[in-house]
Design an enzyme around this catalytic site. Sequence first.
Site, PDB file in Angstrom:
ATOM      1  CB  SER A  52      -0.943   0.015   1.210  1.00  0.00           C
ATOM      2  OG  SER A  52      -0.215   0.159   2.412  1.00  0.00           O
ATOM      3  CE  LYS A  93      -2.655   1.669   5.035  1.00  0.00           C
ATOM      4  NZ  LYS A  93      -2.686   0.970   3.732  1.00  0.00           N
TER       5      LYS A  93
END
Length: 249
Positions: A52, A93
């Site tokens: 991601s 993230k």
Amino acid sequence: MGGTTRTERTDGHGRLGSALSGLAVAVGCLLFLGGFVWGALVYQPYTVPTDSMTPTVMSGDRVLAQRIDGADVRRGDVVVFTDTDWANAPMIKRVVGIGGDTIACCDADGRLTVNGTPVEEPYLRHQGWGGGKTASPTGFSATVPDGHLFLLGDQRGSSQDSRVHLKEPGQGSVPRSTVTGRVDAVVWPFGGLVDRPQGFAALPGGISRPGPAEPLAWAVAGGAALILGGAAYGPLAKLLGRSRARRRT
């Protein structure tokens, strides 16, 4: 006459060289071991679990995350956090919004905006969505509650991030208290430092300062060089001494 003989001068130089080599080894050990101790206190290693955050960090990469308090997080930081409403496991993230921010995507030029200010995100290296010109394949807007963070992956086409949780309380954000570290460097395979993005620098609060990963690496490398150089002095001095002795005979 009572002048100093060649042997005496040679012995003097030898003693000085031995003393300097011993000092180099001692200083090298201090730097080398001190660097590792410093690193263990400041950093925590993690293995990146998914793609991601491609291309900034890849699945399987070993990274160093500086141990920080959630209150120290700034926009643009790549953080490690654990939130029970997400996966209840460490995730990585990028922070794009903090408490009070309104995050939206995308403006007329396809950019993410923070409180109406467009943000340049060169780290995305667009992977094809929207003709390669937009910061997200799907539009969204959210207001971040105080004490929370809005998080996106750099691989916006597949990242399961705050956009997926927009309908939940907090509009997809997570509490600052869930953050355990800020990613500073990729150590395996060697990828170097993770830069602080300048696109957020002009916003209130600015961006975080670089962590100590670079000086720590220099300390360890410098210590290793001094240890090897000091340890090599003795054998090299003996080899040179034999070479000079053969030339004199």
